[in-house]
Design an enzyme around this catalytic site. Structure first.
Site, PDB file in Angstrom:
ATOM      1  N   ALA A 147       0.858  -1.192   0.000  1.00  0.00           N
ATOM      2  CA  ALA A 147       0.000   0.000   0.000  1.00  0.00           C
ATOM      3  C   ALA A 147       0.887   1.233   0.000  1.00  0.00           C
ATOM      4  CB  ALA A 147      -0.886   0.004   1.241  1.00  0.00           C
ATOM      5  N   LYS A 200      12.246 -12.872   5.749  1.00  0.00           N
ATOM      6  CA  LYS A 200      11.917 -11.635   5.038  1.00  0.00           C
ATOM      7  C   LYS A 200      13.065 -10.641   5.189  1.00  0.00           C
ATOM      8  CE  LYS A 200       8.753  -8.757   3.097  1.00  0.00           C
ATOM      9  NZ  LYS A 200       8.535  -7.513   3.783  1.00  0.00           N
ATOM     10  N   ASN A 208      17.234  -5.045  -1.250  1.00  0.00           N
ATOM     11  CA  ASN A 208      16.936  -3.610  -1.137  1.00  0.00           C
ATOM     12  C   ASN A 208      18.163  -2.687  -1.169  1.00  0.00           C
ATOM     13  OD1 ASN A 208      14.542  -4.958  -0.774  1.00  0.00           O
ATOM     14  ND2 ASN A 208      13.825  -3.737   0.938  1.00  0.00           N
TER      15      ASN A 208
HETATM   16  P1  NAD Z   1       3.784   5.012   6.752  1.00  0.00           P
HETATM   17  O1  NAD Z   1       4.925   5.952   6.889  1.00  0.00           O
HETATM   18  O2  NAD Z   1       2.909   5.105   5.548  1.00  0.00           O
HETATM   19  O3  NAD Z   1       2.835   5.110   8.032  1.00  0.00           O
HETATM   20  C1  NAD Z   1       3.329   5.224   9.329  1.00  0.00           C
HETATM   21  C2  NAD Z   1       2.411   6.172  10.065  1.00  0.00           C
HETATM   22  O4  NAD Z   1       2.734   6.181  11.461  1.00  0.00           O
HETATM   23  C3  NAD Z   1       2.524   7.627   9.582  1.00  0.00           C
HETATM   24  O5  NAD Z   1       1.237   8.117   9.287  1.00  0.00           O
HETATM   25  C4  NAD Z   1       3.106   8.358  10.801  1.00  0.00           C
HETATM   26  O6  NAD Z   1       2.663   9.695  10.921  1.00  0.00           O
HETATM   27  C5  NAD Z   1       2.543   7.496  11.911  1.00  0.00           C
HETATM   28  N1  NAD Z   1       3.222   7.685  13.201  1.00  0.00           N
HETATM   29  C6  NAD Z   1       4.550   7.703  13.460  1.00  0.00           C
HETATM   30  N2  NAD Z   1       4.759   7.959  14.773  1.00  0.00           N
HETATM   31  C7  NAD Z   1       3.539   8.096  15.342  1.00  0.00           C
HETATM   32  C8  NAD Z   1       3.097   8.383  16.654  1.00  0.00           C
HETATM   33  N3  NAD Z   1       3.963   8.596  17.651  1.00  0.00           N
HETATM   34  N4  NAD Z   1       1.772   8.462  16.896  1.00  0.00           N
HETATM   35  C9  NAD Z   1       0.870   8.277  15.890  1.00  0.00           C
HETATM   36  N5  NAD Z   1       1.235   8.006  14.626  1.00  0.00           N
HETATM   37  C10 NAD Z   1       2.556   7.916  14.354  1.00  0.00           C
HETATM   38  O7  NAD Z   1       4.399   3.547   6.870  1.00  0.00           O
HETATM   39  P2  NAD Z   1       3.841   2.179   6.264  1.00  0.00           P
HETATM   40  O8  NAD Z   1       4.237   2.073   4.837  1.00  0.00           O
HETATM   41  O9  NAD Z   1       2.414   2.028   6.639  1.00  0.00           O
HETATM   42  O10 NAD Z   1       4.746   1.119   7.047  1.00  0.00           O
HETATM   43  C11 NAD Z   1       4.479   0.728   8.379  1.00  0.00           C
HETATM   44  C12 NAD Z   1       5.291  -0.562   8.637  1.00  0.00           C
HETATM   45  O11 NAD Z   1       4.726  -1.600   7.807  1.00  0.00           O
HETATM   46  C13 NAD Z   1       6.770  -0.432   8.215  1.00  0.00           C
HETATM   47  O12 NAD Z   1       7.586  -1.113   9.114  1.00  0.00           O
HETATM   48  C14 NAD Z   1       6.826  -1.081   6.835  1.00  0.00           C
HETATM   49  O13 NAD Z   1       8.079  -1.630   6.516  1.00  0.00           O
HETATM   50  C15 NAD Z   1       5.773  -2.183   7.009  1.00  0.00           C
HETATM   51  N6  NAD Z   1       5.190  -2.636   5.736  1.00  0.00           N
HETATM   52  C16 NAD Z   1       4.720  -1.710   4.838  1.00  0.00           C
HETATM   53  C17 NAD Z   1       4.164  -2.163   3.644  1.00  0.00           C
HETATM   54  C18 NAD Z   1       3.615  -1.181   2.625  1.00  0.00           C
HETATM   55  O14 NAD Z   1       3.304  -1.613   1.478  1.00  0.00           O
HETATM   56  N7  NAD Z   1       3.451   0.083   2.922  1.00  0.00           N
HETATM   57  C19 NAD Z   1       4.075  -3.546   3.379  1.00  0.00           C
HETATM   58  C20 NAD Z   1       4.541  -4.448   4.345  1.00  0.00           C
HETATM   59  C21 NAD Z   1       5.104  -3.981   5.527  1.00  0.00           C
HETATM   60  O1  KPL Z   2       9.846  -6.783   0.270  1.00  0.00           O
HETATM   61  C1  KPL Z   2      10.401  -6.235  -0.676  1.00  0.00           C
HETATM   62  C2  KPL Z   2      10.652  -4.780  -0.544  1.00  0.00           C
HETATM   63  O2  KPL Z   2      10.779  -4.084  -1.542  1.00  0.00           O
HETATM   64  O3  KPL Z   2      10.722  -4.318   0.614  1.00  0.00           O
HETATM   65  C3  KPL Z   2      10.875  -7.060  -1.825  1.00  0.00           C
HETATM   66  C4  KPL Z   2       9.965  -6.895  -3.000  1.00  0.00           C
HETATM   67  C5  KPL Z   2      10.881  -8.531  -1.434  1.00  0.00           C
HETATM   68  C6  KPL Z   2      12.269  -6.735  -2.203  1.00  0.00           C
HETATM   69  O4  KPL Z   2      13.135  -6.998  -1.146  1.00  0.00           O
END
Ligand code: NAD
Ligand code: KPL
Length: 321
Positions: A147, A200, A208
């Site tokens: 997302a 992962k 990455n």
């Molecule tokens: P993001 O930056 O879009 O969202 C994080 C949110 O947390 C932000 O809105 C930020 O303002 C909020 N935040 C930070 N500190 C805060 C606080 N003290 N109080 C309230 N809100 C606070 O990040 P994301 O992409 O949603 O990623 C979140 C985690 O999920 C990460 O570790 C990421 O690696 C993991 N992840 C993301 C995806 C993806 O596709 N986005 C997929 C798999 C895993």
């Molecule tokens: O999870 C990923 C990322 O971009 O964070 C993939 C697609 C597996 C590459 O490491």
């Protein structure tokens, strides 16, 4: 793309008594979960950073989830961390580097037996949160869903995926997984979530950083196969030293499969770095190098990669922690 005209207002009291899902962090993953839970009629409340963010959210009248051509706004109620209301179930959807501090802000609100679901990528932040709130039950999650934020309070569901959840005490799957089912969140209870998170982490460490340093899509790494395989060899040895031999099985083959399957994508770290956002380096390569150091395992290529990436981030004015 036309949005559905009116935000969907949600009932104050859901039809069936259910524990409220508090969602800490209304970014990409927080919004993806919050909107789908709300759509299923479950009680959801967002916890936003501060009163300014709360005013901005209220002005937007809700969170919008974009799925293909369809966008729908959900008027999910929101609050600040200092709200005086107990929390029984909390989804922590901040970045790894924000998770501990964000949970510290609401720790005093956790009800006895509260459950936290930690969605962070990499390793290190989950253990820090669990140590901060030993009275709570922490569940770790590893997700392949995708997302991104198109705008404030507007999130695009960019990639179908799966989420594995589990705890470190081989606990039973909680009853509320049924709520994820009802919400259309593809998931599975994992008896060994640490193995999934390590696997992962290893995939992310092999792919990455190189995509950032070579400024390429994942597929561009096909031209650097030897470097990728050398990293996989060290990562495999590290996993074995860390008691995660299962996560090491056929690592290089899977890394090369992922490179091909996602050839056209930019890795999440590449997207962060190229858009001037802080990366989660400390919870990926940083965590791997520290785990090797503490076990006196030599990982010269991973260390060199960590140094090169740190240097790169510094040169681009980005934090390297
Ligand atoms: P993001 O930056 O879009 O969202 C994080 C949110 O947390 C932000 O809105 C930020 O303002 C909020 N935040 C930070 N500190 C805060 C606080 N003290 N109080 C309230 N809100 C606070 O990040 P994301 O992409 O949603 O990623 C979140 C985690 O999920 C990460 O570790 C990421 O690696 C993991 N992840 C993301 C995806 C993806 O596709 N986005 C997929 C798999 C895993
Ligand atoms: O999870 C990923 C990322 O971009 O964070 C993939 C697609 C597996 C590459 O490491």
């Amino acid at each position: 793309m036309p949005d559905s005209a009116m935000p969907q207002h949600l009932p104050d009291t859901p039809a069936r008594a259910s524990t409220t899902w508090h969602i800490l962090g209304a970014g990409s993953m927080g919004a993806l979960w919050a909107t789908r839970l709300a759509r299923a009629g479950l009680p959801v409340k967002l916890i936003l950073r501060n009163p300014d963010r709360l005013s901005a959210y209220n002005a937007a009248q809700g969170l919008t989830l974009v799925e293909g051509e369809h966008a729908q706004t959900w008027a999910i109620s929101a609050q600040t961390p200092d709200t005086n209301e107990p929390i029984q179930r909390l989804l922590v959807a901040c970045k790894a580097y924000d998770a501990e501090q964000a949970v510290a802000q609401i720790a005093g609100r956790l009800a006895p037996g509260a459950e936290l679901i930690l969605l962070q990528n990499g390793l290190g932040s989950q253990q820090a949160v669990a140590a901060l709130v030993p009275q709570a039950h922490c569940i770790f999650a590893s997700s392949t869903e995708g997302a991104f934020r198109e705008d404030d309070w507007r999130v695009v569901f960019a990639g179908l995926g799966h989420t594995w959840l589990g705890d470190t005490d081989q606990g039973q799957a909680p009853q509320w997984l049924e709520e994820l089912q009802r919400s259309g969140i593809a998931h599975e209870w994992s008896p060994n979530i640490l193995s999934r998170l390590w696997r992962k982490l290893a995939l992310n460490c092999a792919i990455n950083p190189l995509t950032v340093l070579y400024d390429c899509r994942n597929g561009g790494l096909q031209a650097h196969g030897e470097e990728v395989n050398t990293l996989c060899t060290e990562l495999g040895a590290l996993l074995e030293h860390c008691g995660q031999a299962d996560a090491a099985v056929d690592l290089a083959a899977e890394v090369n499969r992922v490179i091909l399957a996602t050839a056209n994508n930019f890795s999440s770290m590449h997207q962060d770095a190229s858009q001037g956002r802080r990366t989660e380096i400390s919870y990926l390569l940083g965590y791997a190098c520290e785990a090797a150091r503490s076990r006196q395992l030599a990982v010269p290529h991973l260390q060199h990669m960590h140094q090169r990436l740190t240097q790169y981030l510094k040169q681009h004015g980005l934090p390297c922690d």
